[in-house]
Motif scaffolding. Structure first.
Motif, PDB file in Angstrom:
ATOM      1  N   ARG A  94       0.849  -1.208   0.000  1.00 36.91           N
ATOM      2  CA  ARG A  94       0.000   0.000   0.000  1.00 36.91           C
ATOM      3  C   ARG A  94       0.876   1.246   0.000  1.00 36.91           C
ATOM      4  NH1 ARG A  94      -3.542  -2.801   3.854  1.00 36.91           N
ATOM      5  NH2 ARG A  94      -2.185  -1.887   5.410  1.00 36.91           N
ATOM      6  N   ALA A  95       1.929   1.202   0.792  1.00 43.26           N
ATOM      7  CA  ALA A  95       2.839   2.350   0.850  1.00 43.26           C
ATOM      8  C   ALA A  95       3.504   2.540  -0.506  1.00 43.26           C
ATOM      9  CB  ALA A  95       3.876   2.163   1.946  1.00 43.26           C
ATOM     10  N   CYS A  96       3.882   1.415  -1.136  1.00 42.78           N
ATOM     11  CA  CYS A  96       4.511   1.478  -2.450  1.00 42.78           C
ATOM     12  C   CYS A  96       3.519   2.028  -3.466  1.00 42.78           C
ATOM     13  CB  CYS A  96       4.978   0.066  -2.834  1.00 42.78           C
ATOM     14  SG  CYS A  96       5.974   0.059  -4.322  1.00 42.78           S
ATOM     15  N   GLU A  97       2.253   1.558  -3.381  1.00 41.84           N
ATOM     16  CA  GLU A  97       1.205   2.036  -4.275  1.00 41.84           C
ATOM     17  C   GLU A  97       0.969   3.525  -4.054  1.00 41.84           C
ATOM     18  OE1 GLU A  97      -1.047   1.369  -7.392  1.00 41.84           O
ATOM     19  OE2 GLU A  97       0.127  -0.200  -6.469  1.00 41.84           O
ATOM     20  N   GLN A  98       0.909   3.931  -2.781  1.00 43.78           N
ATOM     21  CA  GLN A  98       0.709   5.358  -2.447  1.00 43.78           C
ATOM     22  C   GLN A  98       1.904   6.161  -2.943  1.00 43.78           C
ATOM     23  OE1 GLN A  98      -2.115   6.619  -1.197  1.00 43.78           O
ATOM     24  NE2 GLN A  98      -1.214   8.648  -1.447  1.00 43.78           N
ATOM     25  N   THR A  99       3.098   5.629  -2.825  1.00 44.96           N
ATOM     26  CA  THR A  99       4.303   6.315  -3.289  1.00 44.96           C
ATOM     27  C   THR A  99       4.252   6.477  -4.790  1.00 44.96           C
ATOM     28  OG1 THR A  99       5.573   5.386  -1.454  1.00 44.96           O
ATOM     29  CG2 THR A  99       6.818   6.196  -3.309  1.00 44.96           C
ATOM     30  N   LYS A 100       3.784   5.419  -5.510  1.00 45.05           N
ATOM     31  CA  LYS A 100       3.672   5.517  -6.966  1.00 45.05           C
ATOM     32  C   LYS A 100       2.662   6.600  -7.344  1.00 45.05           C
ATOM     33  CE  LYS A 100       4.964   0.849  -8.326  1.00 45.05           C
ATOM     34  NZ  LYS A 100       4.522  -0.410  -8.895  1.00 45.05           N
ATOM     35  N   ILE A 101       1.524   6.638  -6.600  1.00 44.06           N
ATOM     36  CA  ILE A 101       0.516   7.681  -6.865  1.00 44.06           C
ATOM     37  C   ILE A 101       1.125   9.053  -6.591  1.00 44.06           C
ATOM     38  CG2 ILE A 101      -1.686   8.631  -6.091  1.00 44.06           C
ATOM     39  CD1 ILE A 101      -2.579   5.724  -5.560  1.00 44.06           C
ATOM     40  N   ASN A 102       1.790   9.169  -5.453  1.00 40.55           N
ATOM     41  CA  ASN A 102       2.425  10.444  -5.100  1.00 40.55           C
ATOM     42  C   ASN A 102       3.501  10.801  -6.113  1.00 40.55           C
ATOM     43  OD1 ASN A 102       0.837  10.811  -2.861  1.00 40.55           O
ATOM     44  ND2 ASN A 102       2.347  10.014  -1.413  1.00 40.55           N
ATOM     45  N   GLN A 103       4.276   9.780  -6.548  1.00 34.77           N
ATOM     46  CA  GLN A 103       5.337  10.034  -7.511  1.00 34.77           C
ATOM     47  C   GLN A 103       4.734  10.523  -8.815  1.00 34.77           C
ATOM     48  OE1 GLN A 103       7.817   6.636  -8.380  1.00 34.77           O
ATOM     49  NE2 GLN A 103       9.126   7.818  -9.761  1.00 34.77           N
ATOM     50  N   SER A 104       3.644   9.951  -9.257  1.00 34.92           N
ATOM     51  CA  SER A 104       2.991  10.401 -10.489  1.00 34.92           C
ATOM     52  C   SER A 104       2.520  11.840 -10.336  1.00 34.92           C
ATOM     53  CB  SER A 104       1.790   9.502 -10.824  1.00 34.92           C
ATOM     54  OG  SER A 104       2.221   8.207 -11.135  1.00 34.92           O
ATOM     55  N   ALA A 105       1.933  12.140  -9.184  1.00 33.48           N
ATOM     56  CA  ALA A 105       1.457  13.504  -8.937  1.00 33.48           C
ATOM     57  C   ALA A 105       2.639  14.479  -8.916  1.00 33.48           C
ATOM     58  CB  ALA A 105       0.674  13.578  -7.640  1.00 33.48           C
ATOM     59  N   TRP A 106       3.713  14.070  -8.261  1.00 30.77           N
ATOM     60  CA  TRP A 106       4.890  14.940  -8.179  1.00 30.77           C
ATOM     61  C   TRP A 106       5.546  15.096  -9.546  1.00 30.77           C
ATOM     62  CZ3 TRP A 106       5.091  18.154  -4.490  1.00 30.77           C
ATOM     63  CH2 TRP A 106       4.653  17.831  -3.214  1.00 30.77           C
ATOM     64  N   GLU A 107       5.559  14.036 -10.336  1.00 29.19           N
ATOM     65  CA  GLU A 107       6.112  14.130 -11.683  1.00 29.19           C
ATOM     66  C   GLU A 107       5.277  15.075 -12.544  1.00 29.19           C
ATOM     67  OE1 GLU A 107       6.348  10.076 -13.024  1.00 29.19           O
ATOM     68  OE2 GLU A 107       8.288   9.727 -12.026  1.00 29.19           O
ATOM     69  N   ALA A 108       3.954  14.962 -12.435  1.00 29.33           N
ATOM     70  CA  ALA A 108       3.073  15.865 -13.175  1.00 29.33           C
ATOM     71  C   ALA A 108       3.304  17.318 -12.730  1.00 29.33           C
ATOM     72  CB  ALA A 108       1.615  15.465 -12.980  1.00 29.33           C
ATOM     73  N   GLU A 109       3.426  17.493 -11.423  1.00 28.25           N
ATOM     74  CA  GLU A 109       3.684  18.850 -10.886  1.00 28.25           C
ATOM     75  C   GLU A 109       5.030  19.359 -11.371  1.00 28.25           C
ATOM     76  OE1 GLU A 109       3.004  22.368  -8.749  1.00 28.25           O
ATOM     77  OE2 GLU A 109       1.641  20.780  -9.351  1.00 28.25           O
ATOM     78  N   LEU A 110       6.044  18.487 -11.412  1.00 28.78           N
ATOM     79  CA  LEU A 110       7.377  18.866 -11.876  1.00 28.78           C
ATOM     80  C   LEU A 110       7.324  19.261 -13.353  1.00 28.78           C
ATOM     81  CD1 LEU A 110      10.378  19.146 -11.280  1.00 28.78           C
ATOM     82  CD2 LEU A 110      10.645  16.716 -11.833  1.00 28.78           C
ATOM     83  N   ARG A 111       6.584  18.478 -14.192  1.00 27.71           N
ATOM     84  CA  ARG A 111       6.446  18.840 -15.608  1.00 27.71           C
ATOM     85  C   ARG A 111       5.765  20.204 -15.748  1.00 27.71           C
ATOM     86  NH1 ARG A 111       5.457  13.363 -16.010  1.00 27.71           N
ATOM     87  NH2 ARG A 111       3.205  13.607 -15.893  1.00 27.71           N
ATOM     88  N   ARG A 112       4.700  20.417 -14.955  1.00 28.94           N
ATOM     89  CA  ARG A 112       3.988  21.701 -15.002  1.00 28.94           C
ATOM     90  C   ARG A 112       4.925  22.840 -14.598  1.00 28.94           C
ATOM     91  NH1 ARG A 112       1.765  25.323 -11.967  1.00 28.94           N
ATOM     92  NH2 ARG A 112       2.126  24.237 -10.008  1.00 28.94           N
ATOM     93  N   LEU A 113       5.723  22.637 -13.552  1.00 27.68           N
ATOM     94  CA  LEU A 113       6.652  23.676 -13.097  1.00 27.68           C
ATOM     95  C   LEU A 113       7.741  23.936 -14.132  1.00 27.68           C
ATOM     96  CD1 LEU A 113       7.039  22.818  -9.306  1.00 27.68           C
ATOM     97  CD2 LEU A 113       5.856  24.771 -10.310  1.00 27.68           C
ATOM     98  N   ARG A 114       8.212  22.860 -14.798  1.00 32.51           N
ATOM     99  CA  ARG A 114       9.214  23.049 -15.851  1.00 32.51           C
ATOM    100  C   ARG A 114       8.626  23.853 -17.009  1.00 32.51           C
ATOM    101  NH1 ARG A 114      11.953  17.092 -15.874  1.00 32.51           N
ATOM    102  NH2 ARG A 114      13.423  17.492 -14.170  1.00 32.51           N
TER     103      ARG A 114
END
Length: 146
Positions: free
Chosen positions: A15-35
């Motif tokens: 679950r933590a790994c799944e949550q991390t993947k969800i968070n990582q996707s969100a953070w990656e999307a946020e990083l792309r938006r910021l770039r």
């Protein structure tokens, strides 16, 4: 029990790994938006830096011009003071000369007036005397004729 605990631990990790993947996707999307936002912000920053440099240069030029104007004003004030220092004695000298000329002309006019009065008095005396002589001459002529 240990197996259950291990499974529970694996499930938690999953679950933590799944949550991390969800968070990582969100953070990656946020990083792309910021770039994506970063490039326009960098361009705006470069424009503002260029504008700031231009304004600093204009300010420096304005300060230099203000200094030049202040120096010119100081020079003009010195020239004015020098001119006034030269002008004042000349005005006094011209005033004195004009007064002396006026006094000389006035004296000459008064002298001419006095001389004219004396001449007129002498002329009047001569005319009276001439009239007296004519009267005397007329009496003599009458006496001789008579």
């Amino acid at each position: 029990a240990q197996l259950a605990a291990s499974e529970e631990c694996c499930e938690r990790d999953a679950r933590a790994c799944e949550q991390t993947k969800i968070n990582q996707s969100a953070w990656e999307a946020e990083l792309r938006r910021l770039r994506c936002d970063l490039l326009p912000m960098q361009a705006a920053l470069a424009r503002e830096a260029s504008l700031a440099a231009t304004l600093r240069e204009e300010l420096q030029q304005g300060r230099l011009r203000a200094g030049q104007l202040a120096a010119e004003a100081a020079q003009a004030n010195r020239a004015k003071r020098q001119l006034l220092a030269l002008r004042e004695p000349l005005l006094q000298q011209a005033t004195l000369r004009a007064r002396q000329t006026w006094e000389t002309e006035r004296f000459a006019g008064l002298r001419a007036k006095l001389l004219l009065r004396r001449t007129m008095r002498s002329l009047q005396k001569l005319m009276v005397r001439a009239a007296e002589c004519q009267v005397s001459a007329g009496l003599l002529v009458r006496r001789r004729a008579a």
